[in-house]
Design a protein around this motif. Structure first.
Motif, mmCIF file in Angstrom:
data_model
loop_
_atom_site.group_PDB
_atom_site.id
_atom_site.type_symbol
_atom_site.label_atom_id
_atom_site.label_comp_id
_atom_site.label_asym_id
_atom_site.label_seq_id
_atom_site.Cartn_x
_atom_site.Cartn_y
_atom_site.Cartn_z
ATOM 1 N N VAL A 15 0.846 -1.186 0.000
ATOM 2 C CA VAL A 15 0.000 0.000 0.000
ATOM 3 C C VAL A 15 0.883 1.239 0.000
ATOM 4 N N PHE A 16 0.309 2.338 -0.451
ATOM 5 C CA PHE A 16 1.043 3.596 -0.464
ATOM 6 C C PHE A 16 0.083 4.742 -0.235
ATOM 7 N N VAL A 17 0.656 5.914 -0.006
ATOM 8 C CA VAL A 17 -0.092 7.151 0.154
ATOM 9 C C VAL A 17 0.152 7.990 -1.090
ATOM 10 N N ALA A 18 -0.902 8.518 -1.662
ATOM 11 C CA ALA A 18 -0.776 9.422 -2.810
ATOM 12 C C ALA A 18 -0.903 10.850 -2.315
ATOM 13 N N VAL A 19 0.094 11.672 -2.614
ATOM 14 C CA VAL A 19 0.098 13.079 -2.226
ATOM 15 C C VAL A 19 -0.077 13.903 -3.497
ATOM 16 N N LEU A 20 -1.188 14.613 -3.571
ATOM 17 C CA LEU A 20 -1.520 15.405 -4.746
ATOM 18 C C LEU A 20 -1.481 16.884 -4.392
ATOM 19 N N MET A 21 -0.921 17.669 -5.287
ATOM 20 C CA MET A 21 -0.831 19.117 -5.076
ATOM 21 C C MET A 21 -1.436 19.817 -6.283
ATOM 22 N N GLY A 22 -2.121 20.919 -6.029
ATOM 23 C CA GLY A 22 -2.713 21.682 -7.109
ATOM 24 C C GLY A 22 -1.701 22.467 -7.916
ATOM 25 N N SER A 23 -0.510 22.677 -7.339
ATOM 26 C CA SER A 23 0.505 23.486 -8.006
ATOM 27 C C SER A 23 1.883 23.125 -7.472
ATOM 28 N N ASP A 24 2.901 23.361 -8.280
ATOM 29 C CA ASP A 24 4.267 23.135 -7.799
ATOM 30 C C ASP A 24 4.646 24.118 -6.703
ATOM 31 N N SER A 25 3.927 25.224 -6.595
ATOM 32 C CA SER A 25 4.199 26.179 -5.516
ATOM 33 C C SER A 25 3.815 25.612 -4.146
ATOM 34 N N ASP A 26 3.056 24.514 -4.117
ATOM 35 C CA ASP A 26 2.676 23.866 -2.857
ATOM 36 C C ASP A 26 3.799 22.991 -2.302
ATOM 37 N N ALA A 60 -8.537 10.095 -13.372
ATOM 38 C CA ALA A 60 -7.846 8.899 -13.882
ATOM 39 C C ALA A 60 -6.714 8.494 -12.940
ATOM 40 N N TYR A 61 -5.962 9.481 -12.431
ATOM 41 C CA TYR A 61 -4.876 9.151 -11.503
ATOM 42 C C TYR A 61 -5.437 8.520 -10.236
ATOM 43 N N VAL A 62 -6.470 9.124 -9.665
ATOM 44 C CA VAL A 62 -7.053 8.616 -8.417
ATOM 45 C C VAL A 62 -7.552 7.185 -8.613
ATOM 46 N N GLN A 63 -8.271 6.943 -9.670
ATOM 47 C CA GLN A 63 -8.804 5.602 -9.901
ATOM 48 C C GLN A 63 -7.676 4.600 -10.163
ATOM 49 N N GLY A 64 -6.668 4.996 -10.893
ATOM 50 C CA GLY A 64 -5.527 4.114 -11.141
ATOM 51 C C GLY A 64 -4.735 3.840 -9.878
ATOM 52 N N ALA A 65 -4.535 4.883 -9.076
ATOM 53 C CA ALA A 65 -3.788 4.720 -7.825
ATOM 54 C C ALA A 65 -4.528 3.783 -6.883
ATOM 55 N N GLU A 66 -5.828 3.915 -6.825
ATOM 56 C CA GLU A 66 -6.628 3.025 -5.977
ATOM 57 C C GLU A 66 -6.446 1.578 -6.417
ATOM 58 N N GLN A 67 -6.462 1.334 -7.714
ATOM 59 C CA GLN A 67 -6.290 -0.028 -8.236
ATOM 60 C C GLN A 67 -4.889 -0.568 -7.949
ATOM 61 N N ARG A 68 -3.885 0.321 -7.857
ATOM 62 C CA ARG A 68 -2.503 -0.100 -7.607
ATOM 63 C C ARG A 68 -2.181 -0.213 -6.120
ATOM 64 N N GLY A 69 -3.143 0.084 -5.236
ATOM 65 C CA GLY A 69 -2.917 -0.117 -3.816
ATOM 66 C C GLY A 69 -2.881 1.126 -2.961
ATOM 67 N N CYS A 70 -3.229 2.278 -3.510
ATOM 68 C CA CYS A 70 -3.256 3.486 -2.685
ATOM 69 C C CYS A 70 -4.277 3.301 -1.566
ATOM 70 N N ALA A 71 -3.847 3.557 -0.346
ATOM 71 C CA ALA A 71 -4.727 3.387 0.812
ATOM 72 C C ALA A 71 -5.250 4.708 1.344
ATOM 73 N N VAL A 72 -4.500 5.793 1.120
ATOM 74 C CA VAL A 72 -4.871 7.113 1.619
ATOM 75 C C VAL A 72 -4.433 8.145 0.586
ATOM 76 N N PHE A 73 -5.294 9.122 0.352
ATOM 77 C CA PHE A 73 -4.961 10.241 -0.524
ATOM 78 C C PHE A 73 -4.803 11.496 0.329
ATOM 79 N N ILE A 74 -3.777 12.280 0.044
ATOM 80 C CA ILE A 74 -3.585 13.588 0.662
ATOM 81 C C ILE A 74 -3.622 14.596 -0.474
ATOM 82 N N ALA A 75 -4.475 15.614 -0.354
ATOM 83 C CA ALA A 75 -4.621 16.604 -1.412
ATOM 84 C C ALA A 75 -4.416 18.001 -0.846
ATOM 85 N N ALA A 76 -3.471 18.729 -1.435
ATOM 86 C CA ALA A 76 -3.164 20.095 -0.993
ATOM 87 C C ALA A 76 -3.537 21.071 -2.094
ATOM 88 N N ALA A 77 -4.260 22.113 -1.710
ATOM 89 C CA ALA A 77 -4.627 23.129 -2.687
ATOM 90 C C ALA A 77 -4.973 24.420 -1.957
#
Length: 179
Positions: A15-26, A60-77
């Protein structure tokens, strides 16, 4: 670390954690989240994606990550801060929202992240760097529910924090002559 079996594939993945950011400034703020995940040995992926500018790619990323074992998503914006909500709309996995201090002292992002409709929850942490750090810790806590070794390391980390504060207090008391 927790391992999960892929349904029907006969393979097992970590399992892994996916960390998503709205911008590289984050990134300068979100680095503290990654530091926490690294300290606990939690695998992660980091992506820049936008709820508004790349909605199809985000989904598409979220759904793919879930299929690959993502257990928790962190989203910064920041600003409208819809990334965590867009992620939560695309998965039933836990989503942690980190409001960024881009405008209005981060209040706009905080409210956008926290005010989700019933049934589409986003766990919302503090604005900015403290929130990024706490998002990492919260993700570790979620994973520790199914991982006794990770839970033990989390308790040891908390004990080390406690010992640090107690040591600082003793040093202060000695300095002011109250010890």
């Amino acid at each position: 670390m927790v391992f999960i079996g892929k349904k029907g594939s006969g393979t097992v993945s970590q399992v892994f954690v996916a960390v998503l950011m709205g911008s590289d400034s984050d990134w300068p703020v979100m680095e503290s989240c990654i530091e926490v995940l690294r300290r606990f040995g939690v695998p992660f992926e980091v992506r820049i994606t936008s709820a508004h500018r790349t909605p199809d790619a985000t989904r598409a990323y979220v759904q793919g990550a879930e299929q690959r074992g993502c257990a928790v998503f962190i989203a910064a914006a920041g600003m409208a801060a819809h990334l965590a909500g867009a992620v939560a709309a695309s998965t039933c996995k836990p989503v942690i929202g980190v409001p960024m201090d881009v405008s209005l002292g981060g209040l706009d992002a905080l409210l956008s992240t926290a005010q989700m409709p019933g049934g589409i929850p986003v766990a919302t942490v503090a604005v900015g760097k403290a929130g990024a750090t706490n998002a990492g810790y919260l993700a570790v806590q979620v994973l520790a529910v199914a991982d006794a070794g990770l839970a033990l390391r989390l308790r040891e980390d908390r004990a080390a924090m406690t010992a640090s504060v107690e040591q600082k207090n003793r040093a202060l008391q000695e300095k002011i002559g109250a010890a």
